[in-house]
Design a protein around this motif. Structure first.
Motif, PDB file in Angstrom:
ATOM      1  N   ARG A  21       0.831  -1.203   0.000  1.00 54.49           N
ATOM      2  CA  ARG A  21       0.000   0.000   0.000  1.00 54.49           C
ATOM      3  C   ARG A  21       0.867   1.255   0.000  1.00 54.49           C
ATOM      4  NH1 ARG A  21      -3.455  -2.824   3.451  1.00 54.49           N
ATOM      5  NH2 ARG A  21      -2.328  -2.041   5.248  1.00 54.49           N
ATOM      6  N   LYS A  22       1.947   1.210   0.768  1.00 53.88           N
ATOM      7  CA  LYS A  22       2.840   2.361   0.864  1.00 53.88           C
ATOM      8  C   LYS A  22       3.509   2.651  -0.486  1.00 53.88           C
ATOM      9  CE  LYS A  22       6.685   4.102   3.611  1.00 53.88           C
ATOM     10  NZ  LYS A  22       7.643   3.769   4.675  1.00 53.88           N
ATOM     11  N   GLN A  23       3.852   1.607  -1.235  1.00 52.87           N
ATOM     12  CA  GLN A  23       4.497   1.767  -2.537  1.00 52.87           C
ATOM     13  C   GLN A  23       3.503   2.028  -3.662  1.00 52.87           C
ATOM     14  OE1 GLN A  23       7.776   1.798  -3.348  1.00 52.87           O
ATOM     15  NE2 GLN A  23       8.225   1.777  -1.168  1.00 52.87           N
ATOM     16  N   GLY A  24       2.202   1.872  -3.364  1.00 51.53           N
ATOM     17  CA  GLY A  24       1.186   2.086  -4.388  1.00 51.53           C
ATOM     18  C   GLY A  24       0.973   0.877  -5.281  1.00 51.53           C
ATOM     19  N   LEU A  25       1.422  -0.281  -4.845  1.00 50.52           N
ATOM     20  CA  LEU A  25       1.283  -1.501  -5.643  1.00 50.52           C
ATOM     21  C   LEU A  25      -0.015  -2.237  -5.375  1.00 50.52           C
ATOM     22  CD1 LEU A  25       4.919  -2.838  -5.226  1.00 50.52           C
ATOM     23  CD2 LEU A  25       3.959  -1.622  -7.164  1.00 50.52           C
ATOM     24  N   ASP A  26      -0.750  -1.822  -4.388  1.00 53.99           N
ATOM     25  CA  ASP A  26      -1.964  -2.537  -4.013  1.00 53.99           C
ATOM     26  C   ASP A  26      -3.210  -1.917  -4.607  1.00 53.99           C
ATOM     27  OD1 ASP A  26      -2.834  -4.792  -2.777  1.00 53.99           O
ATOM     28  OD2 ASP A  26      -3.196  -3.864  -0.832  1.00 53.99           O
ATOM     29  N   ALA A  27      -3.029  -1.003  -5.543  1.00 50.39           N
ATOM     30  CA  ALA A  27      -4.172  -0.354  -6.179  1.00 50.39           C
ATOM     31  C   ALA A  27      -4.901  -1.360  -7.060  1.00 50.39           C
ATOM     32  CB  ALA A  27      -3.708   0.838  -7.011  1.00 50.39           C
ATOM     33  N   THR A  28      -6.139  -1.067  -7.359  1.00 55.36           N
ATOM     34  CA  THR A  28      -6.904  -1.964  -8.209  1.00 55.36           C
ATOM     35  C   THR A  28      -6.318  -1.930  -9.614  1.00 55.36           C
ATOM     36  OG1 THR A  28      -8.459  -0.216  -8.735  1.00 55.36           O
ATOM     37  CG2 THR A  28      -9.026  -1.660  -6.907  1.00 55.36           C
ATOM     38  N   PRO A  29      -6.114  -3.096 -10.222  1.00 52.59           N
ATOM     39  CA  PRO A  29      -5.519  -3.113 -11.560  1.00 52.59           C
ATOM     40  C   PRO A  29      -6.482  -2.554 -12.598  1.00 52.59           C
ATOM     41  CG  PRO A  29      -6.178  -5.315 -10.910  1.00 52.59           C
ATOM     42  CD  PRO A  29      -6.402  -4.423  -9.719  1.00 52.59           C
TER      43      PRO A  29
END
Length: 108
Positions: A21-29
């Motif tokens: 989440r901190k890196q922004g990788l958990d956003a919805t694809p």
């Protein structure tokens, strides 16, 4: 060496999710355009893609036919054979772009 056994805050999965989440990788694809039919963008971009795919298929077919004619010292017979094949290849490429993919059925 004792490890601290804590609650769910200390687990690897929770820390991994927090880092993602901190890196922004958990956003919805974002949905994949190739799966949805391949059409995306403005009408100009779609028109350019259609034109480029048709012309490039024809150019490659003419180049192959001309090259084989020069290699075998024949009249432009192979060029005449490859031009319709290139046109068919261009139309098949466009068919793959414009026909919607049916992901619900079991067919491929």
């Amino acid at each position: 060496m004792s490890q601290k056994t804590g609650g769910p805050d200390n687990s690897f999965e929770t820390r991994l999710q927090a880092a993602r989440r901190k890196q922004g990788l958990d956003a919805t694809p974002k949905p994949d355009l190739a799966v949805q039919g391949g059409l995306g963008g403005s009408p100009w971009s779609i028109g350019m893609r259609v034109g480029i795919e048709l012309v490039s298929a024809l150019v490659v077919a003419v180049a192959i036919g001309y090259g084989l004619d020069r290699l075998f010292h024949t009249t432009p017979i192979l060029t005449v054979v490859f031009v319709p094949l290139g046109g068919a290849a261009g139309i098949i490429n466009l068919w793959r772009v414009f026909v919607p993919k049916d992901s619900g059925s079991g067919r491929k």
